[in-house]
Design an enzyme around this catalytic site. Structure first.
Site, PDB file in Angstrom:
ATOM      1  N   ASN A 135       3.045  14.811  18.489  1.00  0.00           N
ATOM      2  CA  ASN A 135       2.814  15.920  17.563  1.00  0.00           C
ATOM      3  C   ASN A 135       1.770  16.888  18.096  1.00  0.00           C
ATOM      4  O   ASN A 135       1.897  18.110  17.945  1.00  0.00           O
ATOM      5  CB  ASN A 135       2.364  15.385  16.200  1.00  0.00           C
ATOM      6  CG  ASN A 135       3.501  14.775  15.405  1.00  0.00           C
ATOM      7  OD1 ASN A 135       4.658  14.837  15.807  1.00  0.00           O
ATOM      8  ND2 ASN A 135       3.176  14.184  14.274  1.00  0.00           N
TER       9      ASN A 135
ATOM     10  N   ARG B 111      20.804  19.031  15.806  1.00  0.00           N
ATOM     11  CA  ARG B 111      20.255  18.087  16.793  1.00  0.00           C
ATOM     12  C   ARG B 111      21.187  16.880  16.840  1.00  0.00           C
ATOM     13  O   ARG B 111      21.320  16.164  15.846  1.00  0.00           O
ATOM     14  CB  ARG B 111      18.849  17.629  16.416  1.00  0.00           C
ATOM     15  CG  ARG B 111      17.816  18.742  16.312  1.00  0.00           C
ATOM     16  CD  ARG B 111      16.427  18.170  16.074  1.00  0.00           C
ATOM     17  NE  ARG B 111      15.468  19.178  15.687  1.00  0.00           N
ATOM     18  CZ  ARG B 111      14.817  19.969  16.543  1.00  0.00           C
ATOM     19  NH1 ARG B 111      15.038  19.836  17.839  1.00  0.00           N
ATOM     20  NH2 ARG B 111      13.955  20.868  16.105  1.00  0.00           N
TER      21      ARG B 111
ATOM     22  N   ARG C 167      14.713  23.851  18.658  1.00  0.00           N
ATOM     23  CA  ARG C 167      13.587  23.720  19.587  1.00  0.00           C
ATOM     24  C   ARG C 167      13.517  22.339  20.222  1.00  0.00           C
ATOM     25  O   ARG C 167      13.571  21.321  19.555  1.00  0.00           O
ATOM     26  CB  ARG C 167      12.270  24.016  18.852  1.00  0.00           C
ATOM     27  CG  ARG C 167      11.048  24.012  19.766  1.00  0.00           C
ATOM     28  CD  ARG C 167       9.783  24.125  18.970  1.00  0.00           C
ATOM     29  NE  ARG C 167       9.699  25.387  18.280  1.00  0.00           N
ATOM     30  CZ  ARG C 167       9.151  25.548  17.082  1.00  0.00           C
ATOM     31  NH1 ARG C 167       8.681  24.505  16.438  1.00  0.00           N
ATOM     32  NH2 ARG C 167       9.098  26.741  16.538  1.00  0.00           N
TER      33      ARG C 167
ATOM     34  N   HIS D  22      20.863  25.789  10.153  1.00  0.00           N
ATOM     35  CA  HIS D  22      20.163  24.511   9.997  1.00  0.00           C
ATOM     36  C   HIS D  22      20.884  23.596   9.015  1.00  0.00           C
ATOM     37  O   HIS D  22      20.501  22.440   8.832  1.00  0.00           O
ATOM     38  CB  HIS D  22      18.726  24.793   9.518  1.00  0.00           C
ATOM     39  CG  HIS D  22      17.812  23.620   9.558  1.00  0.00           C
ATOM     40  ND1 HIS D  22      17.331  23.012   8.417  1.00  0.00           N
ATOM     41  CD2 HIS D  22      17.280  22.940  10.598  1.00  0.00           C
ATOM     42  CE1 HIS D  22      16.540  22.010   8.750  1.00  0.00           C
ATOM     43  NE2 HIS D  22      16.496  21.936  10.062  1.00  0.00           N
TER      44      HIS D  22
ATOM     45  N   TYR E  65      14.936   7.869  10.263  1.00  0.00           N
ATOM     46  CA  TYR E  65      14.691   8.940   9.304  1.00  0.00           C
ATOM     47  C   TYR E  65      15.346   8.571   7.980  1.00  0.00           C
ATOM     48  O   TYR E  65      16.508   8.155   7.950  1.00  0.00           O
ATOM     49  CB  TYR E  65      15.301  10.266   9.766  1.00  0.00           C
ATOM     50  CG  TYR E  65      14.624  10.955  10.925  1.00  0.00           C
ATOM     51  CD1 TYR E  65      13.717  10.288  11.752  1.00  0.00           C
ATOM     52  CD2 TYR E  65      14.901  12.283  11.211  1.00  0.00           C
ATOM     53  CE1 TYR E  65      13.116  10.933  12.823  1.00  0.00           C
ATOM     54  CE2 TYR E  65      14.302  12.940  12.281  1.00  0.00           C
ATOM     55  CZ  TYR E  65      13.414  12.255  13.090  1.00  0.00           C
ATOM     56  OH  TYR E  65      12.825  12.897  14.140  1.00  0.00           O
TER      57      TYR E  65
END
Length: 685
Positions: free
Chosen positions: A47, A363, A393, A423, A456
């Site tokens: 991060n 992604r 990104r 997105h 996740y």
């Protein structure tokens, strides 16, 4: 709409840093398995690299401009660069204390010796020498910056080697952790030794240079990672991005991180030769890129969390398509197996009724089973259209790779418009029917990525409801039209919430409805779960609702610019942050709506980029059983007093008073695996 100024909103950067501090708090817990504590340190390090690549360049630019930006609330929106650096330095020192005083001794108790800033033990030297000459040496590159131009790559590792009385005086050598494992390990006499390849290279300097150096120190450069995509890109967008990617490693430097024991002589030479005069200079430890702790070769299960059991849904004798036609299905990964999502795409490969497939990809996994299924479907004669977000990104290269493979298989691949990221996580299968209306849809809060689905927490919705599939078809038609990214025609969405069309107005209307109910003296409540809460207009609206007496519960993982608990402004707002073994990633929106609840899940955080500059989709949950599932999960998360903290007015993490010792992820796993979420409420034990 009321617009609050100055003290009402926090800096997004300071809020983000408090989240990173929360990771360190988890790494410091002695009751967390030591292998998991190392993972939290790795996440912190990763991060921090992203923060320096993405946010620090913004703060540097603002400092250089030295003026207010009208309408941007600069004084509160963006933190002072000096303050940010002070916080980061404190966190990095805390990182070192956790590692040296807590984790390394715990590893030693387990007969695991991570060599950290100490000499390689004699019993291992023969092994490391052989590894150096047989593997490492082939990847070493040497440069002399005082004699040649040398530009270090973004976040790559280097050693600066200082010599005495030699013409070269200083040399640079890479640490090839991008091509070799960062760690070398061996079991010797009952002890498991783990050694950084950095130290193996240091130990062989005389063999590399035929001279003994005066000193060897480590450093790395972080660079601005924002891609400069301009509207004038009208040709093949993937070629443009490929060119930009090749330049990213040499973009503006935002951080020069070095071993704080480095001599001033070497520092001055490096700063001068590498043109780092205007870069943030930060002293750190001997080792950098400690995100590599993710790959630490520890295979002792006692050092890791015992895995939660994963619930597998079985449809023996039926196709998944048949089940979806009968009822909506909601999957809660990683508690539920992601295999049902893979099966959804795999059935489409062979199912004779599937004629067309539409999907957005943001992604995807590097070895994506879903993309392979799409390729097989195209080869089987089905029309497949994929909207690939090439500007995701740090995933651009992987997305470009898959885009090329899909194009070669006959898939229509559409590069999303510049400055307008898609997105949304949506897919639509059009089926053979007399009127062309039959379809199946998948809408999710998370990416189509089977790897991240294991760590996740997300929600995936499978439906054949015409109200949803029809509107999804309308959206895909727009994305596939010449108007996409250039104009916004009048598209009517009565069920889906789609940015650029109706998402923001509907959320405002729903909040206004709660304000109206509060003014009537009736129950008014809003519950929202997000990754990030930053968009000023929606924060202002939540403040307005709080002032009207609306009870608001927010679960915000990372950035939260809203300040809860301020008298006269936000005293009815509570903000919870959960950090546990899984990354909380789902977005959930629940409005009491006078007792007739409105519930949406979706891809959109409440950030300016999501609300204003992306295509996002939130979708309603109408089925009462599925609504109850979501409410039960949220209830457990709001009761969490173990992995959850409350955020105060300054986004600081405040530990919850522990009464029942509720750990929401553990309790949610129990509920799902026991099948209680699938039962009518009156039958739950």
């Amino acid at each position: 709409m009321t617009h609050y100024q100055n003290e009402s909103m926090l800096s997004r950067d300071l809020s983000w840093l408090t989240f990173n501090g929360r990771l360190l708090d988890e790494a410091a817990k002695s009751d967390v398995p030591v292998g998991e504590r190392l993972k939290f340190l790795a996440i912190f390090s990763s991060n921090m690299d992203e923060f320096y690549c993405v946010r620090i360049p913004v703060l540097m630019a603002l400092k250089k401009m030295k003026k207010q930006i009208v309408g941007e609330k600069k004084s509160i929106r963006d933190a002072n660069l000096k303050t940010v650096k002070e916080i980061i330095q404190r966190q990095q020192k805390y990182f070192g204390i956790i590692l040296r005083d807590g984790i390394l001794p715990e590893l030693h108790k387990r007969k695991i010796h991570l060599i950290y800033n100490e000499a390689i033990p004699d019993c291992v030297k023969a092994h490391t020498e052989r590894y150096f000459f047989e593997r490492i040496a082939a990847f070493l590159e040497i440069s002399y910056p005082t004699k040649q131009i040398f530009i270090p790559k973004n976040n790559h590792l280097y050693l600066a080697v200082e010599f005495a009385n030699l013409e070269e005086a200083i040399a640079l050598i890479n640490i090839p952790s991008d091509r070799l494992p960062r760690f070398f390990s061996r079991h010797i006499d009952g002890t498991f030794y783990i050694i950084f390849i950095d130290d193996i290279i240091r130990a062989h300097m005389s063999a590399i240079f035929n001279h003994t150096p005066v000193a060897v120190t480590s450093f790395k450069i972080s660079r601005d990672a924002e891609l400069d995509l301009q509207d004038e890109f009208t040709n093949d967008l993937s070629n443009q991005i490929t060119n930009l990617l090749s330049k990213r490693d040499y973009a503006m430097a935002s951080r020069f991180l070095y071993d704080e024991t480095t001599s001033q002589v070497v520092l001055r030479k490096l700063i001068s030769c590498l043109q780092l005069e205007y870069t943030n200079h930060m002293g750190g430890g001997v080792y950098h890129n400690l995100k590599d702790f993710f790959t630490l070769p520890i295979d002792n299960p006692d050092l890791l969390n015992v895995g939660f059991p994963v619930k597998t849904r079985d449809y023996q004798g039926f196709t998944l398509f048949d089940e979806i036609r009968k009822r909506d299905i909601l999957i809660h990964t990683p508690y539920d197996s992601y295999d049902i999502v893979l099966r959804f795409f795999n059935e489409a490969v062979l199912h004779p009724e599937v004629e067309e497939i539409f999907i957005t990809l943001y992604r995807v996994a590097t070895d994506s089973q879903i993309v392979n299924a799409l390729i097989s479907a195209a080869k089987n004669g089905k029309r497949v259209t994929v909207f690939v977000e090439l500007k995701a990104r740090f995933d651009e290269a992987n997305n470009i790779k898959w885009a090329k493979k899909m194009k070669s298989a006959g898939i229509q691949v559409i590069d999303c418009a510049p400055k307008l990221k898609v997105h949304a996580k949506i897919a639509l299968f059009k089926l053979k029917s007399t009127d062309g209306s039959a379809a199946l849809a998948l809408l999710s809060t998370g990416n189509f990525n089977e790897r991240t689905a294991k760590v996740y927490t997300d929600h995936t919705f499978l439906t054949a409801a015409p109200a949803i599939t029809t509107e999804l078809g309308i959206l895909f038609e727009y994305l596939n039209s010449d108007a996409f990214g250039k104009s916004y025609p009048l598209l009517i969405f009565e069920h889906l919430l789609v940015t650029k069309f109706n998402l923001l107005p509907v959320f405002i209307q729903l909040i206004d409805r709660e304000i109206e109910m509060a003014h009537r003296g009736e129950e008014a409540r809003i519950t929202i779960k997000l990754n990030n809460l930053e968009e000023g207009g929606l924060i202002d609206k939540l403040y307005e609702a709080s002032q009207a007496g609306v009870k608001i519960d927010l679960i915000v993982r990372t950035i939260c610019r809203l300040r809860p608990g301020i008298a006269g402004l936000s005293e009815h707002i509570r903000v919870t942050r959960i950090v546990d073994r899984y990354l909380e990633h789902g977005r959930i929106f629940i409005f009491n709506n006078g007792g007739e609840e409105k519930m949406f899940l979706g891809s959109s955080d409440w950030m300016e980029r999501n609300i204003l500059r992306r295509i996002e989709v939130c979708f309603p949950i109408y089925d009462l059983l599925l609504q109850r599932q979501i409410k039960q999960l949220i209830k457990l998360q709001l009761e969490d007093d173990t992995a959850a903290v409350q955020l105060d007015q300054n986004a600081q993490n405040i530990s919850m008073p522990s009464s029942s010792v509720t750990r929401s992820q553990k309790e949610i796993n129990k509920l799902i695996n026991a099948g209680f979420l699938d039962l009518p409420e009156q039958l739950i034990p």
